[in-house]
Write an enzyme that holds these catalytic residues in place. Sequence first.
Site, PDB file in Angstrom:
ATOM      1  N   CYS A  85      46.969  11.130  31.897  1.00 13.19           N
ATOM      2  CA  CYS A  85      45.572  11.120  31.703  1.00 13.19           C
ATOM      3  C   CYS A  85      45.225   9.812  32.243  1.00 13.19           C
ATOM      4  O   CYS A  85      45.800   8.988  32.340  1.00 13.19           O
ATOM      5  CB  CYS A  85      45.212  11.064  30.280  1.00 13.19           C
ATOM      6  SG  CYS A  85      43.556  11.074  29.733  1.00 13.19           S
ATOM      7  N   TRP A 104      48.906   8.297  21.440  1.00  5.06           N
ATOM      8  CA  TRP A 104      48.062   7.792  22.681  1.00  5.06           C
ATOM      9  C   TRP A 104      48.616   6.176  23.035  1.00  5.06           C
ATOM     10  O   TRP A 104      48.579   5.509  22.141  1.00  5.06           O
ATOM     11  CB  TRP A 104      46.542   7.616  22.531  1.00  5.06           C
ATOM     12  CG  TRP A 104      45.873   7.361  23.562  1.00  5.06           C
ATOM     13  CD1 TRP A 104      45.079   7.960  24.416  1.00  5.06           C
ATOM     14  CD2 TRP A 104      45.199   6.149  23.697  1.00  5.06           C
ATOM     15  NE1 TRP A 104      44.124   7.521  25.170  1.00  5.06           N
ATOM     16  CE2 TRP A 104      44.255   6.114  24.779  1.00  5.06           C
ATOM     17  CE3 TRP A 104      45.353   4.839  22.987  1.00  5.06           C
ATOM     18  CZ2 TRP A 104      43.716   5.099  25.389  1.00  5.06           C
ATOM     19  CZ3 TRP A 104      44.791   3.679  23.756  1.00  5.06           C
ATOM     20  CH2 TRP A 104      43.949   3.725  24.926  1.00  5.06           C
ATOM     21  N   ASP A 152      37.736  14.749  30.876  1.00  7.72           N
ATOM     22  CA  ASP A 152      37.325  14.328  29.672  1.00  7.72           C
ATOM     23  C   ASP A 152      36.063  15.382  29.393  1.00  7.72           C
ATOM     24  O   ASP A 152      35.447  15.321  28.089  1.00  7.72           O
ATOM     25  CB  ASP A 152      36.574  13.010  29.619  1.00  7.72           C
ATOM     26  CG  ASP A 152      37.761  11.887  29.376  1.00  7.72           C
ATOM     27  OD1 ASP A 152      38.945  12.328  28.988  1.00  7.72           O
ATOM     28  OD2 ASP A 152      37.649  10.904  29.616  1.00  7.72           O
ATOM     29  N   LYS A 163      50.405  10.689  25.113  1.00  2.00           N
ATOM     30  CA  LYS A 163      49.198  10.830  26.046  1.00  2.00           C
ATOM     31  C   LYS A 163      49.248   9.656  26.731  1.00  2.00           C
ATOM     32  O   LYS A 163      49.115   8.399  26.082  1.00  2.00           O
ATOM     33  CB  LYS A 163      47.973  11.184  25.226  1.00  2.00           C
ATOM     34  CG  LYS A 163      46.917  11.297  26.405  1.00  2.00           C
ATOM     35  CD  LYS A 163      45.778  11.802  25.465  1.00  2.00           C
ATOM     36  CE  LYS A 163      44.294  11.679  26.267  1.00  2.00           C
ATOM     37  NZ  LYS A 163      43.345  12.132  25.557  1.00  2.00           N
ATOM     38  N   ASP A 166      47.471   7.187  29.256  1.00  2.00           N
ATOM     39  CA  ASP A 166      45.838   7.046  29.571  1.00  2.00           C
ATOM     40  C   ASP A 166      45.843   5.981  30.468  1.00  2.00           C
ATOM     41  O   ASP A 166      46.615   4.973  30.680  1.00  2.00           O
ATOM     42  CB  ASP A 166      44.768   6.914  28.379  1.00  2.00           C
ATOM     43  CG  ASP A 166      43.484   7.656  28.642  1.00  2.00           C
ATOM     44  OD1 ASP A 166      43.219   7.846  30.116  1.00  2.00           O
ATOM     45  OD2 ASP A 166      42.918   8.082  27.895  1.00  2.00           O
TER      46      ASP A 166
END
Length: 734
Positions: A531, A416, A553, A481, A483
Site C-alpha cells: 500500500c 498495519w 484509498d 499491510k 503502507d
Amino acid sequence: MFNNRLIDFDDGQKIFHLHNGDISYIISVEQGGLLSHLYFGRYVSDYHGGRKYPRMDRGHSGNLPGSKDRTFSKDTLLQEYTGNNTGDYRNPACIFENTDGSRTVDMRYVDFEIVDGNPDLIGLPHSYVVNDDEAETLVIYMADATTLMTTKLFYTIYRNFPIVTRHVEVQNDSDNNIMIDKIASMQMDLPKQELDVISLPDSYARERQVQRQRIRRGTLQFESRRDSSSHQMNPFIALTEPKTDEFSGAAIGLMLVYSGNHQFNIERDQSNQTRITIGISDYGFEWQLASGESFITPEVIMSYTDNGLNKMSNTLHKLLRNRVARGKYMHQQRPILINNWEATYFDFNADKIQNILDSAAPLGIEMFVLDDGWFGHRNDDKSSLGDWFVNKNKLPKGLKDISNRVHQKGMSFGLWFEPECISEDSNLFKMHPEYVLGVPGRPRTVSRDQYVLDFSRQDVIDNIYQQMSKILDNVPIDYIKWDFNRNLTEVFSEALSVEKQGEVSHKYVLGVYQLMNRLTQDYPNILFEGCSGGGGRFDAGILYYMPQSWPSDNNDPIERLKIQYGTSLAYPISSITSHVGASPDELLGRFTSLYTRGAVASSGTLGYELDVSKLSDQEKDEIEEQINFYKAHRQLVQYGHFYRLESPFESEHVSWMFVSQDAKQALLFNFTVLAEVQSDFHLTKLCGLNPEFQYREEKTGEIFGGDELMNIGLYDEPIQNRDFSATIRFFQAK
C-alpha cells in the site's frame, strides 16, 4: 520450422531469432557492429532478410567514423541499444561521463552467448523460472573501445508465454571511475507505422486512469520523479495499432519491474520511425561506477499479441501470477478481511475492536486487520512513526491480547506498518536524526507531518527490521499491510560522499527491496499486502514480494470502476484488493447501494472497511450473502481469465467478466453509472467461453450456447433504471 530451441543465430546473416511458436524477436548485427532491431511480433518460422535496412543518403545525418558511405547512418538505422553523441541524435539509451568530462558513448557488438533459464537480478525483483528449460536467455556483449565500458544486453524468451524480458548490465573495465548519467533497461526502434500509446496516469484516489493517444512527431515521456512508481504515472504502457480494441488488433505491453523513479520515452523521428526507451529516470540520477564494478538495471517485461488488449492483459496476468509473485500465497485463495480504519480511525481500544469482531465473525469474514494507531503514543498522524512498539495507553494488554481475541473468533489477525517513514515526534528521530533523508543546513519538506527514512543506509534497514521482527516474533500475526504515505524530498544521505548523492534514490529503492525480502523470507507464513497512500506504488516490483496491493484509498464503487478497469490492463485480479466501504462514501459523499459496493469489491480480492457493529440486521444479512457468494466463486475471480467488455471511460454501461481456466464457469458483471428515463435496451456479448459448451444461467435456469452468448449476446436482466446499479449473472457449463 519451429524446433525445441528458443534462440537461433544465423552466423552468415548475423541474425538472432528469438521464437517460441507464438512470437518472434529478430535482431541483426549491422555494418560497423551496430545492433539493429528487425522485428517483434507474431511468430515467423524463419527470416530471409526482407527487413535489411534500405540505404539512402539522408542529408546532414552523420556516418560511421572512418566511412565515406553516406547511405548508412546511425541517425536513421533502427537500433537495439544506442550510446550518445556519435551521430544518432535521437534519445539515447545510455550516457556515461568519462574522466575527461566527455559524454560520448559508442557501443558496438563484440560477442554473444545463449544460456538456459532466466538469470537472477541480484537485489532487484524480476521474473524467474522454476526449471531452466522454461526459458532461454540471449546475452549480447557491446563495448565502447575508447572508454572500456562493456554493456551486456539480456533477452529472455519464455517457452510458454508470448513474453520477452530485457535488462542491461554495464561493467567498467577501465582503470578509472566512470559516472553513469543514464542507463535504460531497454530500447526498441520500430519502423514507420501508425501507433497509439496507452498509459495509466492520474493522481491520489484516481489511480491508473486509462489514457490513449496517437504517437506523433516529437517526444512523449511518461515518468515518475517521486522516488516511487507513483499515483501519477504507473510504470506500464501499451503500444497498439489505432484499430486495436479489447478483442482484436496488435498490442505490445511494456512493464518496468521497478518501484522508484521511472521513465518511458517514445520518440517519433524524422523518418516517422518510433524509438522506445524504458528504465530508471535520469532525473537526479548519477551512479559512480568504480573500476571492475557492474550496474544492473531493472527488468522490462514485453508482451505481444494481435488479439486485442484482453489477450495482452491475460498474458501479463498469467506471467505475474506464476513467474513474478512468489511464496506461499501466490496461488492461494486470499482471505476476506475487515479493516478497522474507516470504522474507528485512530480512536480505538480493545473493547471497540471486540465489538467489530463480534459482528464480523458471524458474517463469515475471515481476517481482522488493525490499522494505523497501535504503536508509540500515536493518536493522530503527527507522531510515532518509527517507534514500532505497542501503544500501551491504547492497548494496555498489548497486541498479543488483540491477536488472541481475533483468533478466538476463528479469524486471522493482520497489522498495519509504515516502515519507511518517521515522525519528528518519535523516539527514533530523537535518537537518530541522521536516519532521515535531508540536506544539512536546509529545512526538510514536511508531508503528512512525517519524513522519510534513509533506506540507502544499512543501519536504518537493520533498525527497522529489528523493530518489526520483535513484534512478529512475539505476536501471532497472519497478515501485514505495508503502507508508504508520502513521496521523497531532499533526497540526500549523510552517509554518502558528495559524488555519490545521485545514487541515493536508486539505493533507497534497493534498501526497501532488501527489507521486504528479509521479512517475507523470514516470515513466509505471513500474507503481505502493499500500500502507498492507496495505489501510489502498485507495480510488478512490489508484486515480487507481496502478492496483493491496495489499489486506491478511494472506496467509492463508481470511481473504483475506472481504477480497477485501468489496473487490470497490466496487473492480475488476485493482486487487486477491493473493499466495501460505507455509504455515503468517505471521500465523495456519494450514496450507493450495498449491492453495488459488493459487486465492485467482489471483482477483486474482497474486503470490508466499515463498522459492521453499527449496521442493521438487514445490512448484515446482505453482507453475509455477499460473502457466501464470493466464497463460492473466489477461485474463479482471483485466478480465472478476466475480460473487459465495456469501458467506464467510454460509456455509462460498464461490463466485465471472469471465466474459469477450463471455460466451464463464467461470472458476468454489468454496471450502470447514470441511468436514463426510457433508456435504450442494453446488449452484452460475452467473451472467452467455449463455443461448443451449453451454459446454464444460475438464477433463471435458462440454457445458452457458448457461441450464442459470445455472438448474439444478452439483454440486461433486470433492466437497470437506477443510477449506480449493478447485476451479476453466473453461468455453469452443463
